[in-house]
Design a protein around this motif. Structure first.
Motif, PDB file in Angstrom:
ATOM      1  N   ARG A  32      -8.164   2.221   5.329  1.00  0.00           N
ATOM      2  CA  ARG A  32      -7.058   2.468   4.426  1.00  0.00           C
ATOM      3  C   ARG A  32      -6.865   1.307   3.461  1.00  0.00           C
ATOM      4  NH1 ARG A  32      -0.725   3.406   6.072  1.00  0.00           N
ATOM      5  NH2 ARG A  32       0.028   3.302   3.928  1.00  0.00           N
ATOM      6  N   SER A  33      -7.154   0.109   3.945  1.00  0.00           N
ATOM      7  CA  SER A  33      -6.900  -1.044   3.087  1.00  0.00           C
ATOM      8  C   SER A  33      -8.104  -1.548   2.303  1.00  0.00           C
ATOM      9  CB  SER A  33      -6.313  -2.182   3.922  1.00  0.00           C
ATOM     10  OG  SER A  33      -7.095  -2.387   5.067  1.00  0.00           O
ATOM     11  N   LEU A  34      -9.312  -1.068   2.618  1.00  0.00           N
ATOM     12  CA  LEU A  34     -10.465  -1.519   1.844  1.00  0.00           C
ATOM     13  C   LEU A  34     -11.575  -0.497   1.850  1.00  0.00           C
ATOM     14  CD1 LEU A  34     -11.616  -3.910   0.192  1.00  0.00           C
ATOM     15  CD2 LEU A  34     -12.630  -4.746   2.311  1.00  0.00           C
ATOM     16  N   ARG A  35     -12.065  -0.145   0.650  1.00  0.00           N
ATOM     17  CA  ARG A  35     -13.145   0.831   0.557  1.00  0.00           C
ATOM     18  C   ARG A  35     -14.492   0.130   0.507  1.00  0.00           C
ATOM     19  NH1 ARG A  35      -8.623   3.073   1.049  1.00  0.00           N
ATOM     20  NH2 ARG A  35      -7.819   4.569  -0.450  1.00  0.00           N
ATOM     21  N   GLY A  89      -8.334  -4.663  -5.489  1.00  0.00           N
ATOM     22  CA  GLY A  89      -9.120  -5.188  -4.375  1.00  0.00           C
ATOM     23  C   GLY A  89      -9.552  -4.082  -3.445  1.00  0.00           C
ATOM     24  N   LYS A  90      -8.600  -3.207  -3.134  1.00  0.00           N
ATOM     25  CA  LYS A  90      -8.875  -2.098  -2.221  1.00  0.00           C
ATOM     26  C   LYS A  90     -10.000  -1.217  -2.731  1.00  0.00           C
ATOM     27  CE  LYS A  90      -5.950   1.668  -1.582  1.00  0.00           C
ATOM     28  NZ  LYS A  90      -4.617   2.150  -1.156  1.00  0.00           N
ATOM     29  N   HIS A  91     -10.004  -0.961  -4.004  1.00  0.00           N
ATOM     30  CA  HIS A  91     -11.020  -0.086  -4.589  1.00  0.00           C
ATOM     31  C   HIS A  91     -12.218  -0.841  -5.130  1.00  0.00           C
ATOM     32  CE1 HIS A  91      -8.830   3.665  -4.207  1.00  0.00           C
ATOM     33  NE2 HIS A  91      -7.747   3.005  -4.529  1.00  0.00           N
ATOM     34  N   ARG A  92     -12.242  -2.151  -4.908  1.00  0.00           N
ATOM     35  CA  ARG A  92     -13.369  -2.977  -5.370  1.00  0.00           C
ATOM     36  C   ARG A  92     -13.606  -2.783  -6.877  1.00  0.00           C
ATOM     37  NH1 ARG A  92     -16.198  -5.365  -0.855  1.00  0.00           N
ATOM     38  NH2 ARG A  92     -15.748  -4.197   1.047  1.00  0.00           N
ATOM     39  N   ILE A 115      -7.003  -6.130   7.711  1.00  0.00           N
ATOM     40  CA  ILE A 115      -5.836  -5.296   7.998  1.00  0.00           C
ATOM     41  C   ILE A 115      -6.309  -3.987   8.599  1.00  0.00           C
ATOM     42  CG2 ILE A 115      -3.892  -4.020   6.987  1.00  0.00           C
ATOM     43  CD1 ILE A 115      -3.855  -6.135   4.770  1.00  0.00           C
ATOM     44  N   LEU A 158       0.806  -1.215   0.000  1.00  0.00           N
ATOM     45  CA  LEU A 158       0.000   0.000   0.000  1.00  0.00           C
ATOM     46  C   LEU A 158       0.843   1.272   0.000  1.00  0.00           C
ATOM     47  CD1 LEU A 158      -2.540  -1.388   2.550  1.00  0.00           C
ATOM     48  CD2 LEU A 158      -2.794  -1.261   0.094  1.00  0.00           C
ATOM     49  N   LEU A 191      -7.991  -7.868   3.010  1.00  0.00           N
ATOM     50  CA  LEU A 191      -7.865  -6.418   3.133  1.00  0.00           C
ATOM     51  C   LEU A 191      -8.703  -5.876   4.283  1.00  0.00           C
ATOM     52  CD1 LEU A 191      -7.849  -5.474  -0.640  1.00  0.00           C
ATOM     53  CD2 LEU A 191      -5.948  -5.312   0.958  1.00  0.00           C
TER      54      LEU A 191
END
Lengths: 236, 173
Positions: free
Chosen positions: B112-115, A115-118, A159, A23, A156
């Motif tokens: 921070r790690s997943l929206r 993944g983070k932003h789907r 975390i 990240l 994710l």
């Protein structure tokens, strides 16, 4: 999007590391902004794009090698037991290890950002097309991504910092008879222990307290209020 | 059950009848101190053992006081017994006791790690008392665990209503 700087030379061989810088990736220079789902945009560095451009090239990665590297990237991220050996496949031996690691890191970085932003399929496709992927490779990438999406998002989600988390409760009921200070007590008492998990320190402290019947009724009453409130909120 | 007063105790308490109406004491401070200690011991021991009125009267009788003084002491005992027992209770080895619970419903929307998350959680502030000190603990749990907590603790409360517990409470006196 026009680049202000000429493309920099590839970075020196990275130290042995199956996990790329995730990240907080070191950015060589601002790369392209990729439109994600809705108004969200993913920031992808030069090195990620260059890695993908290499992956798109059948001269650097034939179909089999591409599929293997893709699988290795997902494995490194999602399999707790994965290590260096994830790239030690006979069908990858012919590729320069530096290039292999570079592309593996690029793939893993992109997967995490997606993944983070789907990211949805169209986002992925658009990016891969921009990197000159052929249709077949795009399909393969999207399929692999779809298969691993849930595990990725679970990872994710886990975390991050949070408050100490209650995982379980134990209780003990006793009948108090006497102490050396006080005789003829004759009353019930509860001992309650909450098992708690601390996400960051990986410690498992316990919180214990005693209470009488009335106090326990108060506690249970309040927990039930919270529970009902939660139920109502989730029905909205 | 009679109180067992040693000779020393009896001596200390012997000073009591000598206190005249005006409250003036013509004795040494040591004597006064002993008198107070003796009285304290009499009251705390009686309260600790929860002795009956009759037993108290009989115990005090051996001191040879006037009937008026005996009546006074008995009244003193009965009036203060409950409070003394409450204080004695606090001397026992103890864990923090429950005071109260505050709760709050939260939904995590992103990190921070997943929206784009919808992660419900309940946050608690548990208030505990320990030896006069008030402490608070801030904790969190998820909906499933919350239901589990309610279920477990309701079972704990139900236990007191079982035949087994009722029998114990009835028979141990």
């Amino acid at each position: 999007m026009a680049r202000a700087l000429p493309p920099p030379p590839p970075p020196p061989p990275r130290a042995a590391c199956a996990r790329p810088q995730q990240l907080s990736a070191r950015r060589v220079s601002r790369g392209a902004r990729v439109e994600g789902h809705g108004a969200l945009t993913m920031e992808l560095s030069e090195s990620v794009q260059r890695g993908f451009q290499t992956l798109a090239d059948p001269g650097s990665f034939d179909s089999n090698a591409f599929a293997l590297l893709l699988r290795a990237a997902f494995q490194s991220l999602l399999d707790a037991q994965a290590d260096e050996a994830v790239l030690d496949h006979p069908d990858l031996k012919h590729i320069d290890p530096v290039v292999l690691k570079y592309c593996h890191a690029a793939a893993a970085t992109y997967i995490l950002e997606a993944g983070k932003h789907r990211a949805d399929k169209s986002t992925l496709s658009t990016f891969l097309e921009d990197c000159k992927f052929d249709r077949e490779r795009i399909e393969l990438f999207c399929t692999e991504y779809q298969n691993n999406k849930n595990s990725l998002e679970s990872l994710l989600e886990s975390i991050g910092r949070s408050l100490p988390h209650i995982t379980d409760v134990s209780w003990r009921l006793e009948y108090q008879i006497k102490t050396n200070q006080l005789h003829k007590m004759y009353r019930p008492a509860y001992l309650v222990t909450l098992n708690v998990e601390n996400t960051d320190s990986q410690s498992y402290p316990e919180i214990s307290f005693s209470c009488n019947m009335e106090q326990l009724q108060d506690l249970v009453g309040k927990l039930k209020d919270a529970s009902k409130s939660l139920e109502r909120a989730t029905q909205l | 059950m009679l109180l067992d007063l040693s000779e020393e105790h009896k001596e200390h308490l012997a000073f009591l009848p000598r206190v005249d109406g005006a409250g003036k004491l013509n004795v040494s401070s040591d004597t006064v101190q002993h008198g107070v200690e003796g009285l304290t011991y009499l009251l705390t021991e009686s309260s600790k053992l929860m002795i009956s009125e009759l037993d108290f009267q009989d115990s005090v009788f051996v001191l040879g006081f006037s009937e008026e003084l005996n009546k006074l002491l008995l009244q003193l005992y009965l009036d203060n017994r409950k409070e003394i027992r409450t204080i004695l209770n606090e001397l026992a080895p103890d864990l923090p006791t429950y005071h109260s619970l505050e709760w709050r419903l939260d939904v995590q929307l992103a990190s921070r790690s997943l929206r784009q998350q919808i992660k419900p959680a309940v946050t608690f502030k548990l208030h505990l008392n320990h030896n006069g000190d008030h402490s608070t603990k801030v904790l969190q749990t998820d909906p499933a665990t919350l239901l589990h907590l309610v279920q477990q603790l309701e079972q704990a409360l139900e236990e007191m209503k079982t035949n087994h517990c009722r029998r114990v409470v009835r028979n141990i006196k």
